[in-house]
Design a protein around this motif. Sequence first.
Motif, PDB file in Angstrom:
ATOM      1  N   PRO A 124       0.966  -0.746  -0.166  1.00 22.74           N
ATOM      2  CA  PRO A 124      -0.237  -0.221  -0.480  1.00 22.74           C
ATOM      3  C   PRO A 124       1.003   1.083   0.359  1.00 22.74           C
ATOM      4  CG  PRO A 124      -0.892  -1.762   1.678  1.00 22.74           C
ATOM      5  CD  PRO A 124       0.626  -2.092   1.367  1.00 22.74           C
ATOM      6  N   GLY A 125       0.228   2.306  -0.398  1.00 23.99           N
ATOM      7  CA  GLY A 125       0.914   3.505  -0.751  1.00 23.99           C
ATOM      8  C   GLY A 125       2.342   4.047  -1.995  1.00 23.99           C
ATOM      9  N   LEU A 126       2.459   2.500  -2.390  1.00 16.62           N
ATOM     10  CA  LEU A 126       3.619   2.591  -3.500  1.00 16.62           C
ATOM     11  C   LEU A 126       2.800   3.782  -4.931  1.00 16.62           C
ATOM     12  CD1 LEU A 126       5.799  -0.516  -2.903  1.00 16.62           C
ATOM     13  CD2 LEU A 126       6.817   1.586  -2.296  1.00 16.62           C
ATOM     14  N   ALA A 127       1.734   3.061  -5.024  1.00 19.76           N
ATOM     15  CA  ALA A 127       1.040   3.660  -6.545  1.00 19.76           C
ATOM     16  C   ALA A 127       1.118   4.892  -6.612  1.00 19.76           C
ATOM     17  CB  ALA A 127       0.169   2.428  -6.976  1.00 19.76           C
ATOM     18  N   GLU A 128       0.328   5.030  -5.142  1.00 17.69           N
ATOM     19  CA  GLU A 128       0.148   7.263  -5.209  1.00 17.69           C
ATOM     20  C   GLU A 128       1.354   8.070  -4.134  1.00 17.69           C
ATOM     21  OE1 GLU A 128      -2.871   3.972  -3.440  1.00 17.69           O
ATOM     22  OE2 GLU A 128      -0.697   3.642  -3.538  1.00 17.69           O
ATOM     23  N   GLY A 129       2.542   7.293  -5.223  1.00 19.75           N
ATOM     24  CA  GLY A 129       3.655   7.994  -4.820  1.00 19.75           C
ATOM     25  C   GLY A 129       4.569   7.730  -5.551  1.00 19.75           C
ATOM     26  N   TRP A 130       4.397   6.899  -6.712  1.00 24.04           N
ATOM     27  CA  TRP A 130       4.433   6.648  -7.720  1.00 24.04           C
ATOM     28  C   TRP A 130       5.083   7.825  -8.416  1.00 24.04           C
ATOM     29  CZ3 TRP A 130       8.635   3.524  -9.378  1.00 24.04           C
ATOM     30  CH2 TRP A 130       9.411   3.517 -10.396  1.00 24.04           C
ATOM     31  N   GLY A 131       6.428   8.057  -8.396  1.00 19.29           N
ATOM     32  CA  GLY A 131       6.976   9.122  -9.483  1.00 19.29           C
ATOM     33  C   GLY A 131       6.815  10.773  -8.424  1.00 19.29           C
ATOM     34  N   ARG A 132       6.737  10.681  -7.159  1.00 11.52           N
ATOM     35  CA  ARG A 132       6.790  11.740  -6.394  1.00 11.52           C
ATOM     36  C   ARG A 132       7.553  11.365  -5.159  1.00 11.52           C
ATOM     37  NH1 ARG A 132       3.905  13.245  -2.163  1.00 11.52           N
ATOM     38  NH2 ARG A 132       2.240  11.456  -3.003  1.00 11.52           N
ATOM     39  N   ASN A 133       7.480  10.739  -4.260  1.00  7.77           N
ATOM     40  CA  ASN A 133       8.053  10.625  -3.642  1.00  7.77           C
ATOM     41  C   ASN A 133       8.365   9.159  -3.367  1.00  7.77           C
ATOM     42  OD1 ASN A 133       6.222   9.129  -2.860  1.00  7.77           O
ATOM     43  ND2 ASN A 133       5.531  10.926  -0.708  1.00  7.77           N
ATOM     44  N   VAL A 134       7.851   8.400  -4.056  1.00  6.08           N
ATOM     45  CA  VAL A 134       8.263   6.540  -3.960  1.00  6.08           C
ATOM     46  C   VAL A 134       9.366   7.120  -5.723  1.00  6.08           C
ATOM     47  CG1 VAL A 134       7.716   4.364  -5.032  1.00  6.08           C
ATOM     48  CG2 VAL A 134       6.426   5.729  -3.080  1.00  6.08           C
ATOM     49  N   LEU A 135      10.930   6.272  -5.034  1.00  3.50           N
ATOM     50  CA  LEU A 135      11.500   6.517  -6.851  1.00  3.50           C
ATOM     51  C   LEU A 135      11.684   5.042  -7.651  1.00  3.50           C
ATOM     52  CD1 LEU A 135      12.714  10.056  -5.301  1.00  3.50           C
ATOM     53  CD2 LEU A 135      11.312   9.869  -6.786  1.00  3.50           C
ATOM     54  N   HIS A 136      12.793   5.299  -8.783  1.00  4.20           N
ATOM     55  CA  HIS A 136      13.163   4.230  -8.694  1.00  4.20           C
ATOM     56  C   HIS A 136      15.151   4.374  -9.119  1.00  4.20           C
ATOM     57  CE1 HIS A 136      12.284   4.914 -12.155  1.00  4.20           C
ATOM     58  NE2 HIS A 136      13.002   4.395 -13.128  1.00  4.20           N
ATOM     59  N   CYS A 137      14.993   5.450 -10.074  1.00  2.17           N
ATOM     60  CA  CYS A 137      15.981   5.533 -10.474  1.00  2.17           C
ATOM     61  C   CYS A 137      17.016   6.792  -9.897  1.00  2.17           C
ATOM     62  CB  CYS A 137      16.051   5.726 -12.316  1.00  2.17           C
ATOM     63  SG  CYS A 137      17.201   6.979 -12.947  1.00  2.17           S
ATOM     64  N   PRO A 138      18.397   7.067  -9.292  1.00  4.23           N
ATOM     65  CA  PRO A 138      19.363   7.961  -8.946  1.00  4.23           C
ATOM     66  C   PRO A 138      19.632   8.954  -9.910  1.00  4.23           C
ATOM     67  CG  PRO A 138      20.478   6.155  -9.080  1.00  4.23           C
ATOM     68  CD  PRO A 138      18.898   5.698  -9.375  1.00  4.23           C
ATOM     69  N   TYR A 139      19.454   8.884 -10.951  1.00  2.29           N
ATOM     70  CA  TYR A 139      19.633   9.943 -12.468  1.00  2.29           C
ATOM     71  C   TYR A 139      18.591  10.443 -12.605  1.00  2.29           C
ATOM     72  CZ  TYR A 139      24.139   6.993 -12.265  1.00  2.29           C
ATOM     73  OH  TYR A 139      25.795   6.836 -12.287  1.00  2.29           O
ATOM     74  N   CYS A 140      17.633   9.688 -12.341  1.00  2.36           N
ATOM     75  CA  CYS A 140      16.588  10.438 -13.269  1.00  2.36           C
ATOM     76  C   CYS A 140      15.640  11.467 -11.708  1.00  2.36           C
ATOM     77  CB  CYS A 140      15.456   8.808 -13.585  1.00  2.36           C
ATOM     78  SG  CYS A 140      15.999   8.227 -14.456  1.00  2.36           S
ATOM     79  N   HIS A 141      15.944  10.864 -10.404  1.00  4.21           N
ATOM     80  CA  HIS A 141      15.442  11.981  -9.933  1.00  4.21           C
ATOM     81  C   HIS A 141      15.881  11.536  -8.431  1.00  4.21           C
ATOM     82  CE1 HIS A 141      11.508  10.172 -10.891  1.00  4.21           C
ATOM     83  NE2 HIS A 141      11.938   8.978 -11.284  1.00  4.21           N
ATOM     84  N   GLY A 142      17.266  11.456  -8.459  1.00  2.32           N
ATOM     85  CA  GLY A 142      18.017  11.619  -7.128  1.00  2.32           C
ATOM     86  C   GLY A 142      18.636  13.143  -7.251  1.00  2.32           C
ATOM     87  N   TRP A 143      18.250  13.898  -7.774  1.00  2.87           N
ATOM     88  CA  TRP A 143      18.958  15.249  -7.300  1.00  2.87           C
ATOM     89  C   TRP A 143      17.706  16.156  -6.587  1.00  2.87           C
ATOM     90  CZ3 TRP A 143      22.444  18.591  -7.352  1.00  2.87           C
ATOM     91  CH2 TRP A 143      22.517  20.163  -7.382  1.00  2.87           C
ATOM     92  N   GLU A 144      16.113  15.797  -6.861  1.00  2.00           N
ATOM     93  CA  GLU A 144      15.537  16.475  -6.004  1.00  2.00           C
ATOM     94  C   GLU A 144      15.449  15.776  -5.062  1.00  2.00           C
ATOM     95  OE1 GLU A 144      15.608  17.158 -10.311  1.00  2.00           O
ATOM     96  OE2 GLU A 144      15.684  14.743  -9.663  1.00  2.00           O
ATOM     97  N   VAL A 145      15.712  14.235  -4.692  1.00  2.00           N
ATOM     98  CA  VAL A 145      15.342  14.339  -2.981  1.00  2.00           C
ATOM     99  C   VAL A 145      17.244  14.093  -2.210  1.00  2.00           C
ATOM    100  CG1 VAL A 145      13.436  12.913  -3.305  1.00  2.00           C
ATOM    101  CG2 VAL A 145      15.942  11.259  -3.989  1.00  2.00           C
TER     102      VAL A 145
END
Length: 313
Positions: A124-145
């Motif tokens: 529960p919760g993963l799909a709702e946060g996907w692409g926002r605070n649930v991430l997979h790629c450090p190159y795609c989203h790492g700088w933002e977190v």
Amino acid sequence: MVTVTLRNDYDVVVAGGGAAGLNGALLLARSRRSVLVIDAGEPRNAPAGGVHGLLAREGMPPAELVERGRAEVRGYGGEVVRGEVASVTGAAGDFTVTLADGSAVRARRLLVATGLADELPGLPGLAEGWGRNVLHCPYCHGWEVRDQAIGVLASGPMSVHQALMFRQLSDDVTYFTHDRPLPAEDAEQLAARGIAVVEGEVAAWEETGVRLRDGSLVARQALAVATRMVVRAGFLKELGLLPVEHPAGVGEHIPADPAGRTSVPGVWVAGNATDLMAFVGGAAAAGAMAGAQINGDLVAEEAGRAVEARRAS
């Protein structure tokens, strides 16, 4: 999407209208090939706020990037339509591409660029946060977190590597073993890099952190997960071209040579459908390579036919 009256036949049909498909179509259209892009409108990066790691387009919303690409393809005479490929039959030189609405076109060559779907762990919760605070790629989203409290869920064979990658971006990284044993060698690496390890099954992702099965909450601002990546290419089964398990164990892909040529003559593949790790820039480059290779293949075929006709006359 612009309304297009489909022709009966094309030099090339491109299945998929993301970076790979559009860039392949762009090269083909600039080579004066008749090309049709069929786009289902379900890009993998739709939840992302921006495209990252793409020179001169850093942070551009994915939808804007695609719309610009469509306009460029159309500017050279290519056609782009919304639709879903249901099946492909025939052989090189005479493929029949049937869409989900029942319409069909013929194509001499086929470029598959339908990408993949990310299958999240069933928490529960993963799909709702996907692409926002649930991430997979450090190159795609790492700088933002960067510098945030980041959790990494053990959810695939690359999870420890994923934790080490996110450690480059934050001093506060916690690894959740969930339901996967942590080998001693991996535990040593995490400890050496100062990555905390929390054992015990994870129950859910919440806005304030990771909820464990025992009810306790470990405060985190972002959670990295490893998805299972599944190719969207069921329409190729009648050609005998089926996805196979990726050697890294992270999903399935369609094998191809470096130029995108598959085992089925006349069929090329580019982007995440074959290269699960490709970023937008890499997918676009692969699409361009495949487009150029397809055009070269058609040129060779046409030259051979011209020679035969000349000899016959």
